[in-house]
Design an enzyme around this catalytic site. Structure first.
Site, PDB file in Angstrom:
ATOM      1  N   ASP A 253      29.267  59.079  44.977  1.00 29.94           N
ATOM      2  CA  ASP A 253      29.034  57.777  45.586  1.00 29.94           C
ATOM      3  C   ASP A 253      27.825  57.137  44.901  1.00 29.94           C
ATOM      4  O   ASP A 253      26.775  57.786  44.768  1.00 29.94           O
ATOM      5  CB  ASP A 253      28.768  57.983  47.095  1.00 29.94           C
TER       6      ASP A 253
ATOM      7  N   THR B  77      32.599  38.733  39.833  1.00 29.47           N
ATOM      8  CA  THR B  77      33.830  37.994  40.129  1.00 29.47           C
ATOM      9  C   THR B  77      33.577  36.489  40.145  1.00 29.47           C
ATOM     10  O   THR B  77      32.455  36.042  40.449  1.00 29.47           O
ATOM     11  CB  THR B  77      34.365  38.436  41.509  1.00 29.47           C
ATOM     12  N   ASP B  78      34.635  35.720  39.911  1.00 33.46           N
ATOM     13  CA  ASP B  78      34.498  34.259  40.008  1.00 33.46           C
ATOM     14  C   ASP B  78      34.285  33.808  41.451  1.00 33.46           C
ATOM     15  O   ASP B  78      33.876  32.675  41.700  1.00 33.46           O
ATOM     16  CB  ASP B  78      35.728  33.549  39.403  1.00 33.46           C
ATOM     17  N   GLU B  79      34.553  34.709  42.413  1.00 32.36           N
ATOM     18  CA  GLU B  79      34.441  34.309  43.825  1.00 32.36           C
ATOM     19  C   GLU B  79      33.008  33.988  44.233  1.00 32.36           C
ATOM     20  O   GLU B  79      32.795  33.343  45.259  1.00 32.36           O
ATOM     21  CB  GLU B  79      35.016  35.396  44.738  1.00 32.36           C
TER      22      GLU B  79
ATOM     23  N   TYR C 203      32.886  39.478  51.148  1.00 31.45           N
ATOM     24  CA  TYR C 203      33.030  40.127  49.828  1.00 31.45           C
ATOM     25  C   TYR C 203      32.260  39.348  48.768  1.00 31.45           C
ATOM     26  O   TYR C 203      31.434  39.907  48.038  1.00 31.45           O
ATOM     27  CB  TYR C 203      34.514  40.230  49.439  1.00 31.45           C
TER      28      TYR C 203
ATOM     29  N   LYS D 119      28.980  40.415  46.525  1.00 25.74           N
ATOM     30  CA  LYS D 119      28.975  40.450  45.052  1.00 25.74           C
ATOM     31  C   LYS D 119      27.866  39.531  44.519  1.00 25.74           C
ATOM     32  O   LYS D 119      27.187  39.867  43.551  1.00 25.74           O
ATOM     33  CB  LYS D 119      30.330  40.007  44.484  1.00 25.74           C
TER      34      LYS D 119
ATOM     35  N   ARG E  47      44.888  30.356  42.236  1.00 21.59           N
ATOM     36  CA  ARG E  47      44.115  31.402  41.590  1.00 21.59           C
ATOM     37  C   ARG E  47      44.401  31.339  40.087  1.00 21.59           C
ATOM     38  O   ARG E  47      45.447  30.866  39.664  1.00 21.59           O
ATOM     39  CB  ARG E  47      44.494  32.797  42.142  1.00 21.59           C
TER      40      ARG E  47
ATOM     41  N   ASN F 110      49.678  29.936  45.000  1.00 23.05           N
ATOM     42  CA  ASN F 110      50.223  31.203  45.506  1.00 23.05           C
ATOM     43  C   ASN F 110      51.729  31.139  45.715  1.00 23.05           C
ATOM     44  O   ASN F 110      52.455  32.070  45.374  1.00 23.05           O
ATOM     45  CB  ASN F 110      49.548  31.587  46.834  1.00 23.05           C
TER      46      ASN F 110
HETATM   47  P1  NAD Z   1      39.277  48.431  43.352  1.00 21.11           P
HETATM   48  O1  NAD Z   1      39.051  48.196  44.789  1.00 21.11           O
HETATM   49  O2  NAD Z   1      40.653  48.680  42.854  1.00 21.11           O
HETATM   50  O3  NAD Z   1      38.383  49.654  42.855  1.00 21.11           O
HETATM   51  C1  NAD Z   1      37.056  49.851  43.260  1.00 21.11           C
HETATM   52  C2  NAD Z   1      36.695  51.301  42.979  1.00 21.11           C
HETATM   53  O4  NAD Z   1      35.342  51.517  43.403  1.00 21.11           O
HETATM   54  C3  NAD Z   1      37.558  52.301  43.770  1.00 21.11           C
HETATM   55  O5  NAD Z   1      38.039  53.301  42.889  1.00 21.11           O
HETATM   56  C4  NAD Z   1      36.608  52.880  44.799  1.00 21.11           C
HETATM   57  O6  NAD Z   1      36.897  54.234  45.127  1.00 21.11           O
HETATM   58  C5  NAD Z   1      35.264  52.757  44.083  1.00 21.11           C
HETATM   59  N1  NAD Z   1      34.136  52.724  45.022  1.00 21.11           N
HETATM   60  C6  NAD Z   1      34.022  51.976  46.152  1.00 21.11           C
HETATM   61  N2  NAD Z   1      32.845  52.255  46.764  1.00 21.11           N
HETATM   62  C7  NAD Z   1      32.207  53.159  45.981  1.00 21.11           C
HETATM   63  C8  NAD Z   1      30.945  53.815  46.067  1.00 21.11           C
HETATM   64  N3  NAD Z   1      30.110  53.587  47.098  1.00 21.11           N
HETATM   65  N4  NAD Z   1      30.603  54.673  45.099  1.00 21.11           N
HETATM   66  C9  NAD Z   1      31.439  54.912  44.057  1.00 21.11           C
HETATM   67  N5  NAD Z   1      32.648  54.343  43.929  1.00 21.11           N
HETATM   68  C10 NAD Z   1      33.024  53.463  44.882  1.00 21.11           C
HETATM   69  O7  NAD Z   1      38.638  47.189  42.599  1.00 21.11           O
HETATM   70  P2  NAD Z   1      38.988  46.564  41.173  1.00 21.11           P
HETATM   71  O8  NAD Z   1      39.988  45.504  41.370  1.00 21.11           O
HETATM   72  O9  NAD Z   1      39.244  47.663  40.218  1.00 21.11           O
HETATM   73  O10 NAD Z   1      37.602  45.851  40.837  1.00 21.11           O
HETATM   74  C11 NAD Z   1      36.612  46.534  40.086  1.00 21.11           C
HETATM   75  C12 NAD Z   1      35.418  45.620  39.902  1.00 21.11           C
HETATM   76  O11 NAD Z   1      35.813  44.444  39.220  1.00 21.11           O
HETATM   77  C13 NAD Z   1      34.768  45.185  41.207  1.00 21.11           C
HETATM   78  O12 NAD Z   1      33.374  45.188  41.039  1.00 21.11           O
HETATM   79  C14 NAD Z   1      35.300  43.781  41.419  1.00 21.11           C
HETATM   80  O13 NAD Z   1      34.386  42.996  42.148  1.00 21.11           O
HETATM   81  C15 NAD Z   1      35.444  43.303  39.980  1.00 21.11           C
HETATM   82  N6  NAD Z   1      36.475  42.279  39.795  1.00 21.11           N
HETATM   83  C16 NAD Z   1      37.784  42.550  40.106  1.00 21.11           C
HETATM   84  C17 NAD Z   1      38.742  41.558  39.919  1.00 21.11           C
HETATM   85  C18 NAD Z   1      40.189  41.779  40.271  1.00 21.11           C
HETATM   86  O14 NAD Z   1      40.941  40.797  40.344  1.00 21.11           O
HETATM   87  N7  NAD Z   1      40.640  43.015  40.507  1.00 21.11           N
HETATM   88  C19 NAD Z   1      38.371  40.319  39.391  1.00 21.11           C
HETATM   89  C20 NAD Z   1      37.019  40.085  39.097  1.00 21.11           C
HETATM   90  C21 NAD Z   1      36.093  41.084  39.289  1.00 21.11           C
HETATM   91  O1  DAU Z   2      39.007  36.081  41.891  1.00 22.77           O
HETATM   92  C1  DAU Z   2      38.731  37.440  41.668  1.00 22.77           C
HETATM   93  C2  DAU Z   2      39.015  38.215  42.920  1.00 22.77           C
HETATM   94  O2  DAU Z   2      40.433  38.275  43.060  1.00 22.77           O
HETATM   95  C3  DAU Z   2      38.420  39.618  42.917  1.00 22.77           C
HETATM   96  O3  DAU Z   2      37.025  39.519  42.862  1.00 22.77           O
HETATM   97  C4  DAU Z   2      38.843  40.361  44.186  1.00 22.77           C
HETATM   98  O4  DAU Z   2      38.334  41.685  44.173  1.00 22.77           O
HETATM   99  C5  DAU Z   2      40.352  40.385  44.246  1.00 22.77           C
HETATM  100  O5  DAU Z   2      40.781  41.030  45.429  1.00 22.77           O
HETATM  101  C6  DAU Z   2      40.918  38.970  44.182  1.00 22.77           C
HETATM  102  O6  DAU Z   2      40.606  38.234  45.399  1.00 22.77           O
HETATM  103  P1  DAU Z   2      41.676  37.306  46.149  1.00 22.77           P
HETATM  104  O7  DAU Z   2      41.294  37.194  47.569  1.00 22.77           O
HETATM  105  O8  DAU Z   2      41.911  36.057  45.384  1.00 22.77           O
HETATM  106  O9  DAU Z   2      42.978  38.242  45.973  1.00 22.77           O
HETATM  107  P2  DAU Z   2      44.189  38.594  46.956  1.00 22.77           P
HETATM  108  O10 DAU Z   2      45.205  39.309  46.130  1.00 22.77           O
HETATM  109  O11 DAU Z   2      43.728  39.249  48.205  1.00 22.77           O
HETATM  110  O12 DAU Z   2      44.760  37.156  47.324  1.00 22.77           O
HETATM  111  C7  DAU Z   2      45.218  36.263  46.308  1.00 22.77           C
HETATM  112  C8  DAU Z   2      45.655  34.983  46.994  1.00 22.77           C
HETATM  113  O13 DAU Z   2      46.847  35.259  47.747  1.00 22.77           O
HETATM  114  C9  DAU Z   2      44.649  34.442  47.979  1.00 22.77           C
HETATM  115  O14 DAU Z   2      44.685  33.019  47.948  1.00 22.77           O
HETATM  116  C10 DAU Z   2      45.148  34.933  49.342  1.00 22.77           C
HETATM  117  C11 DAU Z   2      46.656  34.969  49.140  1.00 22.77           C
HETATM  118  N1  DAU Z   2      47.379  36.008  49.878  1.00 22.77           N
HETATM  119  C12 DAU Z   2      46.944  37.294  49.782  1.00 22.77           C
HETATM  120  C13 DAU Z   2      47.603  38.302  50.474  1.00 22.77           C
HETATM  121  C14 DAU Z   2      47.109  39.738  50.375  1.00 22.77           C
HETATM  122  C15 DAU Z   2      48.509  35.675  50.636  1.00 22.77           C
HETATM  123  O15 DAU Z   2      48.922  34.507  50.697  1.00 22.77           O
HETATM  124  N2  DAU Z   2      49.145  36.675  51.297  1.00 22.77           N
HETATM  125  C16 DAU Z   2      48.734  37.975  51.263  1.00 22.77           C
HETATM  126  O16 DAU Z   2      49.368  38.839  51.927  1.00 22.77           O
END
Ligand code: NAD
Ligand code: DAU
Length: 355
Positions: A58, A133-135, A159, A163, A223, A258
Site C-alpha cells: 500500500d 486526470t483531465d477531471e 475523485y 486528484k 468525454r 455518451n
Molecule cells: P484503476 O482503478 O484501474 O487502478 C488503480 C490501481 O491502484 C489498482 O490496481 C489499485 O489496486 C491500486 N491502488 C489503489 N489504492 C492503492 C494504494 N493505497 N496503494 C497501492 N495501490 C493502490 O485505475 P486506472 O484507470 O488504471 O488509473 C490509473 C491512474 O491513471 C490513476 O491515477 C488515474 O487517476 C489516472 N487516470 C486514469 C484515466 C482513465 O481513464 N483510466 C484517465 C486519466 C488518468
Molecule cells: O477523464 C478521465 C477520467 O475518466 C479518469 O480520471 C477516471 O479515473 C475514469 O473513471 C474516467 O471518469 P468518468 O467518470 O468520465 O468515467 P466513467 O466510465 O465512470 O463514465 C464515463 C461517462 O459515462 C460519464 O459521463 C458517466 C457516464 N456513465 C457512466 C456509467 C458507469 C453512464 O452514463 N452510465 C454508467 O453506467
C-alpha cells in the site's frame, strides 16, 4: 536501472507494465495494494517475466515504501496508484482522500529522501512522474476551448478533488524541494482489461448479457476517449523526454457524447455477436450522476509539438478492438465477475511461501 510503477495492477498500470516488459530491457518493480480494482491477471505475459517484480504493498505504508525504494534503487517512479471511480467517490469519499492525497504525500516524502541521497549523476536523472486526470479542470461548456496545461483547476467530484489535491502536493514538492517531477493530465481511457464499472466495459458486458444499458441523465455528456495503449506510450515518452517541472496534457482527439458511444458499441455488437434484435433496444436512461461534468476535452498540442506524440488508434478502430477483446476473453471476464482474480495471491504465492 529499475522503473518503479505504482498502481501497477490497475487498468492503465497493467498496460504500462505489459508495454515495458515487451518493449524494453529494463526491470520493473510494480507496487499495488490489490484493491478491488487491482487485477494481476491483467499483467498477461508480463506476469511471468523475470524482469517484473511485483510487490503487494500500500502506498500509504511509509516503512514499506522506504524498503521498496532501498531494495530496487529506482531511476524513476511512475505513480498511478489511486482510487479512480467517480461514482464510488460520491458514495465513499474518504478512501479517495486517503489514497490519492495521503498516499501521494507518503510517496513524495519517501521519494524525496531517496532522491536527495542519490549520487550526482543518478540524482539528476531521477524523475517522479505523477499520473493525473483531465477531471481536475472541471466541466467545459459545449463550445469552450479544450483544456490546456494552464487551465485553472476546478474539480467537481470527490475523485477529481482528491486528484487535484495530489497534483498540488506534487507541484509543491517540485517548487519547494526541487524534486524533479513530471505530471500528465489524461482524458478517458478505454481498451482491454478495463474493470467493468466504467462506461465502456460495463456497456459491452451488459449488452452481451441482454441486460439494460444504464445511460446517466440525458446521455449528452461528452468525454474525450483515448485507447489505453496510446496513454501508456505517452507516459513513457514524457518520462524519457519530458522537462522536469512540466505538465503535459494527453488526449484522444475523440470527443463523443455518451449516447453515441453506447449506440456505436451496440452496432459493433450487432455485427460481431448478433442477438436477433438490436442491442440498442437495451438502452435505458437512468437518474443522473450528482454533479455530473458535462464535457471534457483535451488540447494535447504541447505533447505533440514538444515530444512528437499523437494517438495511433482512432476511436472507431480502438472500440472495435476493445469489443473483440471482451468477446475473446470470457475467462478474464468471469474471474472479474466472480472475484476469482482476488485469489491470485494465494495461487501465486501460497506454495512459494511454504518452501
Ligand atoms: P484503476 O482503478 O484501474 O487502478 C488503480 C490501481 O491502484 C489498482 O490496481 C489499485 O489496486 C491500486 N491502488 C489503489 N489504492 C492503492 C494504494 N493505497 N496503494 C497501492 N495501490 C493502490 O485505475 P486506472 O484507470 O488504471 O488509473 C490509473 C491512474 O491513471 C490513476 O491515477 C488515474 O487517476 C489516472 N487516470 C486514469 C484515466 C482513465 O481513464 N483510466 C484517465 C486519466 C488518468
Ligand atoms: O477523464 C478521465 C477520467 O475518466 C479518469 O480520471 C477516471 O479515473 C475514469 O473513471 C474516467 O471518469 P468518468 O467518470 O468520465 O468515467 P466513467 O466510465 O465512470 O463514465 C464515463 C461517462 O459515462 C460519464 O459521463 C458517466 C457516464 N456513465 C457512466 C456509467 C458507469 C453512464 O452514463 N452510465 C454508467 O453506467
Amino acid at each position: 536501472m529499475t522503473l518503479l510503477v505504482t498502481g501497477s495492477a490497475g487498468f492503465v498500470g497493467t498496460c504500462v507494465v505489459r508495454q515495458l516488459i515487451a518493449e524494453t530491457d529494463e526491470p520493473v518493480a510494480s507496487v499495488d495494494a490489490l484493491t478491488y480494482a487491482g487485477n494481476p491477471l491483467s499483467f498477461g505475459p508480463a506476469a511471468q517475466s523475470p524482469r517484473h517484480h511485483f510487490e503487494h504493498a500500500d502506498i500509504r505504508d511509509e516503512a514499506r515504501m522506504r524498503a521498496i525504494f532501498k531494495h530496487y534503487q529506482p531511476r524513476a517512479i511512475l505513480h498511478l496508484a489511486a482510487e479512480t471511480h467517480v461514482d464510488r467517490s460520491i458514495h465513499a469519499p474518504a478512501e479517495f482522500v486517503s489514497t490519492n492525497i495521503v498516499g501521494t504525500l507518503t510517496l513524495l516524502q519517501v521519494a524525496q529522501d531517496y532522491w536527495r541521497n542519490l549520487p550526482e549523476p543518478r540524482r539528476n536523472a531521477f524523475r517522479f512522474q505523477h499520473i493525473s486526470t483531465d477531471e481536475v479542470f472541471g466541466s467545459l461548456a459545449p463550445e469552450a476551448p479544450a483544456f490546456e496545461e494552464t487551465t485553472a483547476y476546478a474539480p467537481t467530484s470527490p475523485y477529481a478533488a482528491s486528484k487535484a489535491g495530489s497534483d498540488h502536493l506534487v507541484l509543491a514538492w517540485q517548487r519547494t524541494y526541487g524534486l524533479p517531477t513530471l505530471m500528465t493530465h489524461c482524458s478517458n481511457n478505454y481498451g482491454p482489461y478495463h474493470f467493468p464499472e466504467k462506461l465502456i466495459p460495463l456497456m459491452i458486458l451488459n449488452a452481451v448479457d441482454g441486460k439494460p444499458l444504464p445511460v446517466y441523465g440525458d446521455g449528452q455528456h461528452v468525454r474525450d476517449w483515448l485507447f489505453v495503449e496510446d496513454h501508456a506510450r505517452a507516459l513513457r515518452l514524457v518520462l524519457e523526454h519530458g522537462t522536469p517541472g512540466e505538465t503535459y496534457n494527453v488526449g484522444g482527439a475523440a470527443e463523443r457524447r455518451n449516447i453515441d458511444v453506447v449506440n456505436m458499441l451496440c452496432s459493433v455488437l450487432d455485427e460481431l455477436q448478433p442477438s436477433g434484435a438490436p442491442h440498442a433496444r437495451l438502452i435505458t436512461y437512468v437518474k443522473d450522476r450528482p454533479g455530473h461534468d458535462r464535457r471534457y476535452a483535451i488540447n494535447f498540442g504541447k505533447l505533440e509539438r514538444e515530444l512528437g506524440w499523437r494517438p495511433r488508434e482512432s476511436f472507431e478502430t480502438g472500440l472495435r478492438k476493445t469489443v473483440r477483446w471482451y468477446l475473446a476473453n470470457p475467462g478474464w471476464v468471469a474471474s472479474v465477475r466472480s472475484g476469482g482474480y482476488r485469489n491470485w495471491l494465494d495461487k501465486n504465492y501460497g506454495s512459494r511461501e511454504a518452501e
